[in-house]
Write a protein that holds these residues in place. Sequence first.
Motif, PDB file in Angstrom:
ATOM      1  N   ASN A  22       6.524   0.067   5.780  1.00  0.00           N
ATOM      2  CA  ASN A  22       7.169  -1.208   6.100  1.00  0.00           C
ATOM      3  C   ASN A  22       6.164  -2.332   6.317  1.00  0.00           C
ATOM      4  OD1 ASN A  22       9.532   0.205   6.001  1.00  0.00           O
ATOM      5  ND2 ASN A  22      10.088  -0.059   8.150  1.00  0.00           N
ATOM      6  N   LEU A  23       4.921  -1.957   6.584  1.00  0.00           N
ATOM      7  CA  LEU A  23       3.889  -2.961   6.807  1.00  0.00           C
ATOM      8  C   LEU A  23       3.693  -3.844   5.583  1.00  0.00           C
ATOM      9  CD1 LEU A  23       1.555  -4.072   8.573  1.00  0.00           C
ATOM     10  CD2 LEU A  23       0.101  -2.285   7.600  1.00  0.00           C
ATOM     11  N   GLN A  24       3.880  -3.275   4.396  1.00  0.00           N
ATOM     12  CA  GLN A  24       3.584  -3.981   3.149  1.00  0.00           C
ATOM     13  C   GLN A  24       4.324  -5.300   3.030  1.00  0.00           C
ATOM     14  OE1 GLN A  24       4.241  -1.604  -0.350  1.00  0.00           O
ATOM     15  NE2 GLN A  24       3.407  -3.136  -1.733  1.00  0.00           N
ATOM     16  N   ASN A  25       5.587  -5.324   3.433  1.00  0.00           N
ATOM     17  CA  ASN A  25       6.397  -6.548   3.312  1.00  0.00           C
ATOM     18  C   ASN A  25       6.761  -7.122   4.678  1.00  0.00           C
ATOM     19  OD1 ASN A  25       6.629  -6.424   0.380  1.00  0.00           O
ATOM     20  ND2 ASN A  25       7.932  -4.637   0.722  1.00  0.00           N
ATOM     21  N   SER A  26       5.910  -6.868   5.659  1.00  0.00           N
ATOM     22  CA  SER A  26       6.212  -7.288   7.028  1.00  0.00           C
ATOM     23  C   SER A  26       5.766  -8.725   7.283  1.00  0.00           C
ATOM     24  CB  SER A  26       5.496  -6.366   8.015  1.00  0.00           C
ATOM     25  OG  SER A  26       4.083  -6.538   7.912  1.00  0.00           O
ATOM     26  N   GLY A  27       6.267  -9.276   8.392  1.00  0.00           N
ATOM     27  CA  GLY A  27       5.828 -10.599   8.823  1.00  0.00           C
ATOM     28  C   GLY A  27       4.354 -10.619   9.168  1.00  0.00           C
ATOM     29  N   LEU A  28       3.827  -9.482   9.627  1.00  0.00           N
ATOM     30  CA  LEU A  28       2.412  -9.414   9.971  1.00  0.00           C
ATOM     31  C   LEU A  28       1.532  -9.643   8.743  1.00  0.00           C
ATOM     32  CD1 LEU A  28       0.064  -8.870  11.877  1.00  0.00           C
ATOM     33  CD2 LEU A  28       0.427  -6.410  11.535  1.00  0.00           C
ATOM     34  N   ILE A  29       1.821  -8.937   7.662  1.00  0.00           N
ATOM     35  CA  ILE A  29       1.035  -9.116   6.437  1.00  0.00           C
ATOM     36  C   ILE A  29       1.198 -10.535   5.905  1.00  0.00           C
ATOM     37  CG2 ILE A  29       0.868  -8.443   4.011  1.00  0.00           C
ATOM     38  CD1 ILE A  29      -0.524  -6.513   5.834  1.00  0.00           C
ATOM     39  N   ASN A  30       2.382 -11.086   6.020  1.00  0.00           N
ATOM     40  CA  ASN A  30       2.618 -12.462   5.570  1.00  0.00           C
ATOM     41  C   ASN A  30       1.734 -13.443   6.327  1.00  0.00           C
ATOM     42  OD1 ASN A  30       4.188 -14.551   4.105  1.00  0.00           O
ATOM     43  ND2 ASN A  30       4.940 -15.051   6.146  1.00  0.00           N
ATOM     44  N   GLU A  31       1.596 -13.244   7.636  1.00  0.00           N
ATOM     45  CA  GLU A  31       0.750 -14.125   8.438  1.00  0.00           C
ATOM     46  C   GLU A  31      -0.730 -13.893   8.125  1.00  0.00           C
ATOM     47  OE1 GLU A  31       1.702 -16.560  10.152  1.00  0.00           O
ATOM     48  OE2 GLU A  31       3.844 -16.175  10.382  1.00  0.00           O
ATOM     49  N   ILE A  32      -1.112 -12.641   7.917  1.00  0.00           N
ATOM     50  CA  ILE A  32      -2.510 -12.335   7.598  1.00  0.00           C
ATOM     51  C   ILE A  32      -2.945 -13.046   6.329  1.00  0.00           C
ATOM     52  CG2 ILE A  32      -4.025 -10.466   6.773  1.00  0.00           C
ATOM     53  CD1 ILE A  32      -2.695  -8.644   8.833  1.00  0.00           C
ATOM     54  N   GLN A  33      -2.064 -13.102   5.358  1.00  0.00           N
ATOM     55  CA  GLN A  33      -2.403 -13.715   4.072  1.00  0.00           C
ATOM     56  C   GLN A  33      -2.744 -15.200   4.201  1.00  0.00           C
ATOM     57  OE1 GLN A  33       1.176 -12.654   1.971  1.00  0.00           O
ATOM     58  NE2 GLN A  33       0.245 -10.839   1.039  1.00  0.00           N
ATOM     59  N   LYS A  34      -2.318 -15.830   5.289  1.00  0.00           N
ATOM     60  CA  LYS A  34      -2.519 -17.271   5.454  1.00  0.00           C
ATOM     61  C   LYS A  34      -3.582 -17.621   6.491  1.00  0.00           C
ATOM     62  CE  LYS A  34       1.871 -17.639   6.430  1.00  0.00           C
ATOM     63  NZ  LYS A  34       3.190 -18.198   6.811  1.00  0.00           N
ATOM     64  N   THR A  35      -4.250 -16.624   7.040  1.00  0.00           N
ATOM     65  CA  THR A  35      -5.145 -16.882   8.163  1.00  0.00           C
ATOM     66  C   THR A  35      -6.579 -17.166   7.713  1.00  0.00           C
ATOM     67  OG1 THR A  35      -5.629 -16.084  10.399  1.00  0.00           O
ATOM     68  CG2 THR A  35      -5.963 -14.537   8.614  1.00  0.00           C
ATOM     69  N   ASP A  36      -7.311 -17.878   8.569  1.00  0.00           N
ATOM     70  CA  ASP A  36      -8.712 -18.206   8.315  1.00  0.00           C
ATOM     71  C   ASP A  36      -9.662 -17.232   9.004  1.00  0.00           C
ATOM     72  OD1 ASP A  36      -8.178 -20.836   7.001  1.00  0.00           O
ATOM     73  OD2 ASP A  36      -7.425 -21.350   9.003  1.00  0.00           O
ATOM     74  N   ILE A  37      -9.231 -16.737  10.157  1.00  0.00           N
ATOM     75  CA  ILE A  37     -10.052 -15.832  10.961  1.00  0.00           C
ATOM     76  C   ILE A  37      -9.208 -14.604  11.273  1.00  0.00           C
ATOM     77  CG2 ILE A  37     -11.328 -15.539  13.125  1.00  0.00           C
ATOM     78  CD1 ILE A  37     -11.508 -18.654  13.220  1.00  0.00           C
ATOM     79  N   LEU A  38      -9.692 -13.447  10.860  1.00  0.00           N
ATOM     80  CA  LEU A  38      -8.951 -12.204  11.067  1.00  0.00           C
ATOM     81  C   LEU A  38      -9.791 -11.246  11.906  1.00  0.00           C
ATOM     82  CD1 LEU A  38      -6.608 -10.209  10.451  1.00  0.00           C
ATOM     83  CD2 LEU A  38      -7.931  -9.499   8.431  1.00  0.00           C
TER      84      LEU A  38
END
Length: 252
Positions: free
Chosen positions: A74-90
């Motif tokens: 479920n992680l693949q299409n989760s809100g978490l992955i969506n936010e990670i894709q847009k972040t500058d610092i992980l």
Amino acid sequence: MKNFEGKTALVVGGSGGIGFEISRMLFKNGANLIIHGRNLQKLEKARQKLKSEFENKPEIKIVPFDFEREPFENLQNSGLINEIQKTDILCVCYGPFLQKSLDKMSFSEWQKISLLDYALPGICVSAVLSGMKKNHFGRILLFGGTGTNFRSEFLTNAAYAGAKTGLGVLVQSVACGFSDDGITCNAILPGFTETEYQSEKILEEGKNKMPGKKLIERESIAGKAEFLLKNDDLNGVLLKVDRGWSPLNARK
């Protein structure tokens, strides 16, 4: 980079332990903060604590995802992955510890350690790289384990240490392959650190193993994280924060 103003920072495992101190440091430095955690109530508590400490700061976004209860796919299409894709610092601070000898390891424990201590950071890194390349800027920080800066032998936690050692390959591969894109990737390898996630027994054992017979403070780890994230000359670093810990310390 003197501060993180205008940058979006996401902390996986940011609602407690070392992760919360990393969240605090980023928010204090002006980042637009996104905190991931497994428990919504704990996430909300972390958000309110930071908002009360630092006035006139941007809103903090929280993203719950329970890696140990939700199906991992479920992680693949989760809100978490969506936010990670847009972040500058992980910053990926999440990674469950397991102390168990190889002859006692179960199938499910192997699966859990492999997924959460190695595959999960790798998935997060793969998800964030495209956006960072496009923006020609990125900061990635991962967390290894005590004594995992090179291949070694472990009697009581070989599975965990093996996964954390593998993160070193991931870190240095990102540094090598994406430095021209303005991306840095480093890792902190903490010594035994006091967090609420470990039992008193494990904390006491760790304390007795550490040079000076005291645990590493979470605030110290956050300070090293700030140093790595602000300095673009540091790339592919596996930073030991353990006072020179070695298995030999326990034999003194």
